[in-house]
Design a protein around this motif. Structure first.
Motif, PDB file in Angstrom:
ATOM      1  N   PHE A 154       0.844  -1.199   0.000  1.00 20.64           N
ATOM      2  CA  PHE A 154       0.000   0.000   0.000  1.00 20.64           C
ATOM      3  C   PHE A 154       0.884   1.255   0.000  1.00 20.64           C
ATOM      4  O   PHE A 154       0.624   2.211  -0.724  1.00 20.64           O
ATOM      5  N   SER A 155       1.912   1.231   0.834  1.00 18.27           N
ATOM      6  CA  SER A 155       2.806   2.378   0.959  1.00 18.27           C
ATOM      7  C   SER A 155       3.503   2.679  -0.366  1.00 18.27           C
ATOM      8  O   SER A 155       3.615   3.842  -0.771  1.00 18.27           O
ATOM      9  N   GLU A 156       3.961   1.642  -1.051  1.00 20.86           N
ATOM     10  CA  GLU A 156       4.640   1.838  -2.343  1.00 20.86           C
ATOM     11  C   GLU A 156       3.682   2.386  -3.391  1.00 20.86           C
ATOM     12  O   GLU A 156       4.062   3.221  -4.219  1.00 20.86           O
ATOM     13  N   CYS A 157       2.426   1.939  -3.345  1.00 25.58           N
ATOM     14  CA  CYS A 157       1.419   2.448  -4.276  1.00 25.58           C
ATOM     15  C   CYS A 157       1.163   3.932  -4.028  1.00 25.58           C
ATOM     16  O   CYS A 157       1.087   4.732  -4.968  1.00 25.58           O
ATOM     17  N   MET A 158       1.070   4.316  -2.755  1.00 32.39           N
ATOM     18  CA  MET A 158       0.822   5.727  -2.428  1.00 32.39           C
ATOM     19  C   MET A 158       2.016   6.601  -2.787  1.00 32.39           C
ATOM     20  O   MET A 158       1.849   7.741  -3.245  1.00 32.39           O
ATOM     21  N   GLN A 159       3.226   6.087  -2.594  1.00 33.47           N
ATOM     22  CA  GLN A 159       4.419   6.836  -3.010  1.00 33.47           C
ATOM     23  C   GLN A 159       4.386   7.096  -4.512  1.00 33.47           C
ATOM     24  O   GLN A 159       4.748   8.183  -4.983  1.00 33.47           O
ATOM     25  N   HIS A 160       3.953   6.102  -5.267  1.00 34.29           N
ATOM     26  CA  HIS A 160       3.843   6.245  -6.720  1.00 34.29           C
ATOM     27  C   HIS A 160       2.813   7.316  -7.077  1.00 34.29           C
ATOM     28  O   HIS A 160       3.067   8.175  -7.940  1.00 34.29           O
ATOM     29  N   LEU A 161       1.652   7.300  -6.408  1.00 31.89           N
ATOM     30  CA  LEU A 161       0.619   8.293  -6.700  1.00 31.89           C
ATOM     31  C   LEU A 161       1.060   9.696  -6.295  1.00 31.89           C
ATOM     32  O   LEU A 161       0.776  10.671  -7.004  1.00 31.89           O
ATOM     33  N   ASN A 162       1.732   9.806  -5.184  1.00 31.52           N
ATOM     34  CA  ASN A 162       2.238  11.117  -4.761  1.00 31.52           C
ATOM     35  C   ASN A 162       3.254  11.671  -5.746  1.00 31.52           C
ATOM     36  O   ASN A 162       3.311  12.879  -6.010  1.00 31.52           O
ATOM     37  N   LYS A 163       4.058  10.779  -6.311  1.00 33.09           N
ATOM     38  CA  LYS A 163       5.038  11.183  -7.330  1.00 33.09           C
ATOM     39  C   LYS A 163       4.325  11.674  -8.584  1.00 33.09           C
ATOM     40  O   LYS A 163       4.702  12.691  -9.178  1.00 33.09           O
ATOM     41  N   LEU A 164       3.255  10.961  -8.988  1.00 30.37           N
ATOM     42  CA  LEU A 164       2.468  11.390 -10.144  1.00 30.37           C
ATOM     43  C   LEU A 164       1.830  12.751  -9.889  1.00 30.37           C
ATOM     44  O   LEU A 164       1.748  13.596 -10.787  1.00 30.37           O
ATOM     45  N   SER A 186      -2.149  -5.358  -7.030  1.00 31.53           N
ATOM     46  CA  SER A 186      -2.612  -6.722  -6.792  1.00 31.53           C
ATOM     47  C   SER A 186      -1.490  -7.720  -7.033  1.00 31.53           C
ATOM     48  O   SER A 186      -1.300  -8.663  -6.259  1.00 31.53           O
ATOM     49  N   SER A 187      -0.724  -7.501  -8.091  1.00 34.38           N
ATOM     50  CA  SER A 187       0.416  -8.374  -8.394  1.00 34.38           C
ATOM     51  C   SER A 187       1.439  -8.335  -7.269  1.00 34.38           C
ATOM     52  O   SER A 187       1.937  -9.376  -6.818  1.00 34.38           O
ATOM     53  N   ASP A 188       1.761  -7.144  -6.783  1.00 29.65           N
ATOM     54  CA  ASP A 188       2.754  -7.006  -5.708  1.00 29.65           C
ATOM     55  C   ASP A 188       2.286  -7.676  -4.424  1.00 29.65           C
ATOM     56  O   ASP A 188       3.077  -8.316  -3.712  1.00 29.65           O
ATOM     57  N   GLY A 461      -8.067  -2.029   2.793  1.00 28.14           N
ATOM     58  CA  GLY A 461      -6.794  -1.394   3.136  1.00 28.14           C
ATOM     59  C   GLY A 461      -6.372  -0.388   2.099  1.00 28.14           C
ATOM     60  O   GLY A 461      -5.933   0.736   2.420  1.00 28.14           O
ATOM     61  N   MET A 462      -6.510  -0.737   0.812  1.00 21.92           N
ATOM     62  CA  MET A 462      -6.099   0.183  -0.238  1.00 21.92           C
ATOM     63  C   MET A 462      -7.031   1.379  -0.320  1.00 21.92           C
ATOM     64  O   MET A 462      -6.581   2.514  -0.508  1.00 21.92           O
ATOM     65  N   LEU A 463      -8.332   1.163  -0.180  1.00 21.58           N
ATOM     66  CA  LEU A 463      -9.268   2.281  -0.209  1.00 21.58           C
ATOM     67  C   LEU A 463      -9.006   3.264   0.931  1.00 21.58           C
ATOM     68  O   LEU A 463      -9.126   4.480   0.765  1.00 21.58           O
ATOM     69  N   TYR A 464      -8.647   2.723   2.085  1.00 18.59           N
ATOM     70  CA  TYR A 464      -8.314   3.580   3.232  1.00 18.59           C
ATOM     71  C   TYR A 464      -7.187   4.541   2.848  1.00 18.59           C
ATOM     72  O   TYR A 464      -7.299   5.762   3.032  1.00 18.59           O
ATOM     73  N   HIS A 465      -6.094   3.999   2.328  1.00 19.06           N
ATOM     74  CA  HIS A 465      -4.939   4.840   1.987  1.00 19.06           C
ATOM     75  C   HIS A 465      -5.250   5.784   0.821  1.00 19.06           C
ATOM     76  O   HIS A 465      -4.845   6.949   0.831  1.00 19.06           O
ATOM     77  N   LEU A 466      -5.974   5.284  -0.172  1.00 15.92           N
ATOM     78  CA  LEU A 466      -6.285   6.100  -1.344  1.00 15.92           C
ATOM     79  C   LEU A 466      -7.136   7.297  -0.969  1.00 15.92           C
ATOM     80  O   LEU A 466      -6.824   8.441  -1.323  1.00 15.92           O
TER      81      LEU A 466
END
Length: 505
Positions: A154-164, A186-188, A461-466
């Motif tokens: 989740f953290s890596e996904c959010m870092q990616h979105l913040n970078k975008l 999902s793959s990760d 979990g992902m919706l929470y962070h998103l």
């Protein structure tokens, strides 16, 4: 003369193929069961098979046209299948008289490595023993430990979105293809929780696990053709020695798991993932499971979770952008949860306490159930009767049964205004009013999905962070009406799941 002979031969072949395509279509007439006239080759799924509508819509509309029949005949391509429309009868088939309907039908007939060792393909006692072995793997206690691995992804996904967000031209709002984003997530998550492999598909989208996985989920027309052929004409499929999956890529997954198990045994390594749990379950089980049988459970876990879990997040996000008041209420619950954590990490138990989040996910699963139907196979002669003892149908050994989940979820007798997205259907007061066996997003009875806890905790979990970091809005490329635009077997729009993310201040 030769030309005439060729023409006659072609005509004869065409007639043979045509009569073969309709060769099963008298089944229900002979057995006195109501049914709708099927199309040659396509049966009752012509529109979805020809990419005109989604299978979800096709099955829902068929159910709504035939729901006055408790039992009705249905043709999936050439296969005659008995559809059970009545909730009480579904309970009989899936629970009370489960011993008459204990197995799934074989969707594909092949001797490819792993495929016949997966739990959803296993039959009778072999399935029961594997189910008993796997059940402890998906307890709440095991999910708590596994959630810590998810948090990293989740953290890596959010870092990616913040970078975008930082790199967006406007410096603020930005458009994302959510399907591509959550496929990577999902793959990760599957890589780390099921295969003991740490990857970051946001930083390294060309990593081998993601690339191989993408190639195995019917992502090409040829793969889908092979799968369809194996179901429609299994003897022809076997005669030409065709394979649904690339053997080398299947071997890649086998090596991942077998090598990991060997390394852990040699070096005493432990990790709260599925490989570890399977190793422990194998030791405690009296069954001497082979390596391939162990790997096969990780393999089906990949197939069940990869596309379904990313779809569930995408579709929930799609509903939230179309229902801003629901999105805002969910955000308020998420903010309250974050404040209660007081700087700590999100946990499985904290997620379970988010009641409105649960209502939102339940409503997504009702309106957009991941599997539009489930199947069973009759294992021995059985007479189906209604509550008054009246005979409805005599099943023979080998008869196929289908339970129309999408139809039940879209029935206004059970869910008023079924196309309306309303999480309040699942509040504490109203959810007790839901008729049993009309809401079955993960199936029913002993053959229900064993990993439903895993799927829901990933999505929540992902919706929470998103949503903690972004507001979800429509972008110029957001689809207008998914119910009308979705095609064939997937709810994923061909144009992608594009949405606008607005950073929260």
């Amino acid at each position: 003369m030769a030309c005439l002979e060729i023409c006659l031969a072609l005509l004869g072949l065409a007639l043979f193929i045509y009569y073969w395509s309709i060769g099963t279509f008298k089944t229900f007439e002979n057995r006195q069961l109501p049914y709708e006239k099927p199309w040659p080759f396509f049966g009752n799924v012509a529109a979805s098979a020809l990419q005109r509508i989604s299978l979800h819509k096709q099955l829902t509309e068929f159910y709504l046209r035939t729901r006055h029949h408790k039992v009705v005949g249905f043709f999936n391509l050439r296969k005659p299948i008995v559809q059970i429309n009545d909730p009480e009868l579904i309970k009989k088939i899936c629970v009370k008289d489960f011993d008459h309907f204990p197995n799934h039908q074989l969707m594909i007939t092949t001797n490819e490595r792993l495929l016949n060792d997966m739990i959803n393909v296993m039959k009778d006692q072999r399935w029961k023993r594997m189910r008993n072995t796997l059940t402890p793997v998906f307890t709440a206690a095991k999910m708590r430990n596994m959630f810590t691995l998810m948090n990293d992804s989740f953290s890596e996904c959010m870092q990616h979105l913040n970078k975008l967000s930082r790199n967006s031209s406007a410096g603020k709002d930005f458009e994302v293809d959510m399907k591509l984003l959550f496929n990577k997530l999902s793959s990760d998550i599957i890589a780390t929780t099921a295969f003991g492999l740490k990857v970051n598909s946001f930083e390294n989208p060309e990593n081998e696990f993601y690339s191989v996985g993408q190639s195995l989920i019917f992502s090409t027309a040829f793969q889908f053709f092979k799968f369809t052929l194996s179901a429609l004409a299994p003897k022809l499929f076997t005669f030409f020695n065709m394979k649904v999956f690339d053997g080398k890529k299947v071997d890649y997954f086998v090596s991942l798991v077998v090598d990991a198990m060997k390394l852990r045994e040699e070096q005493g390594i432990t990790r709260p993932d599925m490989i570890q749990l399977m190793m422990e379950a194998k030791k405690e089980s009296q069954d001497n499971w082979t390596d391939d049988e162990i790997v096969a459970q990780c393999f089906i876990f990949f197939f069940a979770a990869f596309d379904n879990n990313s779809n569930l997040i995408c579709i929930t996000a799609y509903e939230l952008l179309n229902n801003p008041e629901i999105q805002e209420r969910l955000y308020q619950e998420i903010k309250e949860t974050e404040e209660a954590l007081n700087g700590g990490s999100l946990t499985y138990d904290t997620v379970q306490k988010m009641t409105y989040m649960d209502m939102v996910i339940c409503e997504t699963l009702r309106k957009w159930t991941l599997s539009p139907s489930i199947d069973r196979v009759c294992s021995k002669a059985y007479t189906l009767t209604d509550g008054d003892g009246n005979k409805l149908f005599d099943f023979k050994k080998g008869d196929l049964v289908t339970i129309p989940i999408a139809g039940l979820h879209g029935d206004d007798r059970y869910f008023p205004e079924p196309r309306k997205y309303d999480p309040e259907r699942f509040n504490e007061e109203r959810k007790t009013e839901i008729v049993p066996f009309t809401y079955i997003p993960f199936g029913a009875g002993p053959r229900s999905c064993i990993a439903n806890r895993f799927a829901q905790m990933q999505v929540k979990g992902m919706l929470y962070h998103l949503m903690l970091n972004f507001k979800i809005e429509a972008s110029p490329r957001t689809i207008k009406d998914m119910w009308e635009e979705a095609r064939s077997f997937s709810l994923t729009p061909r144009s992608g799941f594009y949405m606008q993310l607005v950073p929260r201040q």
